[in-house]
Design an enzyme around this catalytic site. Sequence first.
Site, PDB file in Angstrom:
ATOM      1  N   TYR A 168      14.233  83.721 100.110  1.00  0.00           N
ATOM      2  CA  TYR A 168      15.634  84.149 100.141  1.00  0.00           C
ATOM      3  C   TYR A 168      15.771  85.560  99.558  1.00  0.00           C
ATOM      4  CZ  TYR A 168      20.527  84.697  99.015  1.00  0.00           C
ATOM      5  OH  TYR A 168      21.798  85.211  98.923  1.00  0.00           O
ATOM      6  N   ARG A 212      21.785  86.859  86.152  1.00  0.00           N
ATOM      7  CA  ARG A 212      22.981  87.360  85.445  1.00  0.00           C
ATOM      8  C   ARG A 212      24.272  86.747  85.993  1.00  0.00           C
ATOM      9  NH1 ARG A 212      24.194  93.066  87.290  1.00  0.00           N
ATOM     10  NH2 ARG A 212      24.974  91.777  88.995  1.00  0.00           N
ATOM     11  N   ARG A 225      28.097  78.865  94.901  1.00  0.00           N
ATOM     12  CA  ARG A 225      26.939  79.520  95.515  1.00  0.00           C
ATOM     13  C   ARG A 225      25.756  79.265  94.584  1.00  0.00           C
ATOM     14  NH1 ARG A 225      27.703  85.006  95.350  1.00  0.00           N
ATOM     15  NH2 ARG A 225      26.459  85.413  97.189  1.00  0.00           N
ATOM     16  N   PHE A 285      16.307 107.730  91.802  1.00  0.00           N
ATOM     17  CA  PHE A 285      17.049 106.750  92.582  1.00  0.00           C
ATOM     18  C   PHE A 285      16.410 105.356  92.449  1.00  0.00           C
ATOM     19  CE2 PHE A 285      17.276 104.377  96.575  1.00  0.00           C
ATOM     20  CZ  PHE A 285      18.646 104.251  96.756  1.00  0.00           C
TER      21      PHE A 285
END
Length: 412
Positions: A168, A212, A225, A285
């Site tokens: 997933y 989290r 969920r 980044f």
Amino acid sequence: MGSLGAILKHPDDLYPLLKLKIAARQAEKQIPREPHWSFCYTMLHKVSRSFAFVIQQLGPDLRNAVCIFYLVLRALDTVEDDTSIATDVKVPILIAFHRHIYDRDWHFSCGTKEYKVLMDQFHHVSTAFLELGKNYQEAIEDITKRMGAGMAKFICKEVETVDDYDEYCHYVAGLVGLGLSKLFHASGSEDLASDYLSNSMGLFLQKTNIIRDYLEDINEIPKSRMFWPRQIWSKYVNKLEDLKYEENSVKAVQCLNDMVTNALMHAEDCLKYMAALRDLAIFRFCAIPQIMAIGTLALCYNNIELFRGVVKMRRGLTAKVIDRTKTMADVYGAFFDFASMLESKVDKNDPNATKTLSRLEAIQKTCRESGLLNKRKSLLRNGNGYGSTMILILVILFGIMFAHLSANRQNN
């Protein structure tokens, strides 16, 4: 900006916070004037301020490609996240999403707040996408197609095993890592990274977010969920939602620590990926979110508050990460410091203590063997300390700077 109490407690947060505030204002002024690009960059700032700031440091072509890539996947994620959409409606949209990005007229109303705006006016994103270079378009289409199919699969499938969990996370985040590596390569700035390392970059971030966001996800209305794998949580409770109840606090923390230990397995791969980057803007980044991830894991570990409310890094520390992440030495230093912080929280009686300590030792060993630990500033220790007078001066300067920025904004 961080709260006054937090700044007084961590006065060396103030300068990075001010720099970040000024940089964010400058980034907002650089938003393109064309309506579709203006929408895309404005929306980027609304759905992810810190991410938007890092994106806007990239070169122009790559910046536009990453901006659109992020918004396309954020829109795809909004469809997946909206539990009010019937499965028979949601699945076809997820599977066909890679085709919708070529349609200037397509939109689908779902989500809430800024995400609903993104979906209602998705034609702006499609218009901008069609102006990207062909290499960028192909990379974005490929990842969107694979991610949409993976999301559709897990709409109808529970996350039962750790293998399911990894699969997933691959679909919703590992593929983002693969896509970004393709975009970096298409820009001519980087060699094409291996799929394995690119996938680990995504999994480390995604697993941190899943850990989290436990409480937010389990309390989702109209339907919870559930992304924590049954193979892990069933060792501690009968139902995943049981972790949030006070009577299960001990088991909840043990399960949390098990989840954090699982996430840590990707840290060394992430260090290897980042060490190979050459372009400074691309490096920052990639590195800033990874440091935020291990910092968040360190805060979440052994912390019952995760089952009571939101656990996240303070803004001042986030600003420090953004300000001080410039070299691989900074990354090794941050990973070492947060691994050490996490190590100090390990309870030897925790069922996974030995495994957790082993993974932390491996991270610390990699950081030490880089030979760069003595070339960075610590994120977790204040510099030379501040007296009360210096704190007062900083607060006054902060007030003056904020008033000046507010006045400029009104004048503009």
